[in-house]
Scaffold this active site. Structure first.
Site, mmCIF file in Angstrom:
data_model
loop_
_atom_site.group_PDB
_atom_site.id
_atom_site.type_symbol
_atom_site.label_atom_id
_atom_site.label_comp_id
_atom_site.label_asym_id
_atom_site.label_seq_id
_atom_site.Cartn_x
_atom_site.Cartn_y
_atom_site.Cartn_z
ATOM 1 N N LYS A 8 29.499 -9.610 55.682
ATOM 2 C CA LYS A 8 30.338 -8.529 55.118
ATOM 3 C C LYS A 8 31.475 -8.234 56.083
ATOM 4 C CE LYS A 8 28.904 -5.318 58.217
ATOM 5 N NZ LYS A 8 29.765 -4.815 59.291
ATOM 6 N N ASP A 131 22.842 -1.647 58.105
ATOM 7 C CA ASP A 131 23.661 -2.439 57.176
ATOM 8 C C ASP A 131 22.818 -3.160 56.111
ATOM 9 O OD1 ASP A 131 26.012 -1.767 58.426
ATOM 10 O OD2 ASP A 131 26.112 -3.591 59.645
HETATM 11 O O1 C5P Z 1 20.573 0.507 62.318
HETATM 12 P P1 C5P Z 1 20.828 -0.552 63.324
HETATM 13 O O2 C5P Z 1 19.577 -0.952 64.055
HETATM 14 O O3 C5P Z 1 21.582 -1.719 62.800
HETATM 15 O O4 C5P Z 1 21.781 0.108 64.402
HETATM 16 C C1 C5P Z 1 22.002 -0.460 65.660
HETATM 17 C C2 C5P Z 1 22.593 0.595 66.581
HETATM 18 O O5 C5P Z 1 23.918 0.922 66.168
HETATM 19 C C3 C5P Z 1 21.856 1.911 66.587
HETATM 20 O O6 C5P Z 1 20.805 1.904 67.506
HETATM 21 C C4 C5P Z 1 22.948 2.882 67.008
HETATM 22 O O7 C5P Z 1 23.161 2.806 68.398
HETATM 23 C C5 C5P Z 1 24.177 2.306 66.343
HETATM 24 N N1 C5P Z 1 24.452 2.902 65.028
HETATM 25 C C6 C5P Z 1 24.884 4.209 64.982
HETATM 26 N N2 C5P Z 1 25.167 4.793 63.769
HETATM 27 C C7 C5P Z 1 25.036 4.082 62.630
HETATM 28 C C8 C5P Z 1 24.616 2.743 62.663
HETATM 29 C C9 C5P Z 1 24.330 2.173 63.877
HETATM 30 O O8 C5P Z 1 25.019 4.874 66.024
HETATM 31 N N3 C5P Z 1 25.337 4.681 61.463
#
Ligand code: C5P
Length: 287
Positions: A8, A131
């Site tokens: 994406k 995502d």
């Molecule tokens: O959700 P995911 O594990 O992909 O997110 C990875 C990191 O990205 C999270 O630990 C956080 O530090 C950051 N993140 C965030 N806010 C979001 C998505 C991701 O701070 N909406």
């Protein structure tokens, strides 16, 4: 069963102040593109997670796609063994959502293998990554919350993209942390004229994570300036970077642009928008 897992891009990403749970509220326009990995899942005599061709799978058992398949199996309450194999083409740590795309495709494939309904897969998706809900649905959507609130939009297909991945590694948590430290900067506004007509006014006009990505990898801004000079149009960053892209009228124009990009990129590709996040490409009767 094999599925194509689509990357994406983010066309604009607005970020809000860090929440008590550590995530940031987002508002972003997300679009699936035809740059994809292949995910293969089948029933097996023992559990196997491997790279296609039998090599080591990046992160092994901790791999997000494997964890997605296990989440579906646990949900189905079975201990049937399975083999997951991944053929990677989407660059990792690039802001293209490759790991999330693989996880979404693995959810879909495991849903078929273990007869778990789509609605239940949608409930498992946010627990795997911010995502993953978008990648499970795909197409074009305005995304909010930490990534789990989707407002689908009609996907325009009358444009192509030139994408260049500069040789900079950016870990998403580090980019968000730097964004906090920098005092929550706003990304530069991209003029509406730089977007295909169907996307104008649909999402936020810039990527707030750009200043933080440049603070970690300063050469990113040199890459952007050089691409803007060569391509003669605004260049945007996807997600937490470092992938940079611009809009072109069609694939052949995007291919010319990619051929004219500076040497030394991690990867570069001409791509088109697609209407799904993943799709089955061969289905050997659920096995
Ligand atoms: O959700 P995911 O594990 O992909 O997110 C990875 C990191 O990205 C999270 O630990 C956080 O530090 C950051 N993140 C965030 N806010 C979001 C998505 C991701 O701070 N909406």
């Amino acid at each position: 069963m094999r599925a194509r897992a689509h990357a994406k891009i983010n066309i604009g990403l607005r970020v809000g102040s860090r929440r008590p749970d550590g995530y940031h509220p987002l508002q972003g326009l997300f679009q699936s593109i035809d740059w994809s990995d292949l995910v293969h899942l089948e029933g097996a005599g023992e559990d196997v997670a491997e790279a296609a061709g039998g090599g080591e799978l990046l992160e092994g058992w901790a791999n997000l796609a494997w964890r997605a398949a296990v989440a579906v199996r646990d949900h189905a309450g079975t201990d049937r063994r399975m083999r997951l194999s991944l053929a990677k083409d989407i660059p990792t740590a690039a802001g293209l959502g490759g790991g999330s795309a693989d996880a979404a495709a693995a959810l879909g494939l495991a849903g078929r293998l273990f007869s778990v309904a789509r609605r239940e897969l949608e409930q498992l998706a946010p627990g795997l990554g911010s995502d993953v809900p978008f990648c499970l649905r795909g197409g074009l959507a305005l995304v909010e919350g930490r990534g789990e609130v989707l407002h689908p939009r009609t996907c325009a297909s009358d444009y192509a993209l030139g994408i260049v991945v500069p040789p900079i590694e950016l870990a998403t948590p580090a980019v968000f942390a730097r964004w906090d430290e920098l005092g929550e900067p706003r990304g530069e506004e991209v003029p509406a004229a730089a977007l295909p007509p169907a996307l104008r006014g649909e999402g936020p006009p810039g990527n707030d994570l750009y200043p933080a990505a440049v603070a970690i990898g300063p050469t990113l801004d040199d890459w952007r300036a050089e691409l803007e000079a060569r391509w003669g149009r605004p260049v945007l960053m996807s997600g937490s970077g470092p992938s940079l892209y611009a809009f072109f009228l069609d694939r052949s124009e995007a291919e010319e642009a990619v051929a004219a990009a500076p040497a030394g990129a991690r990867d570069a590709r001409a791509v088109a928008p697609v209407t799904r996040g993943w799709e089955i490409i061969d289905d050997d009767a659920g096995e």
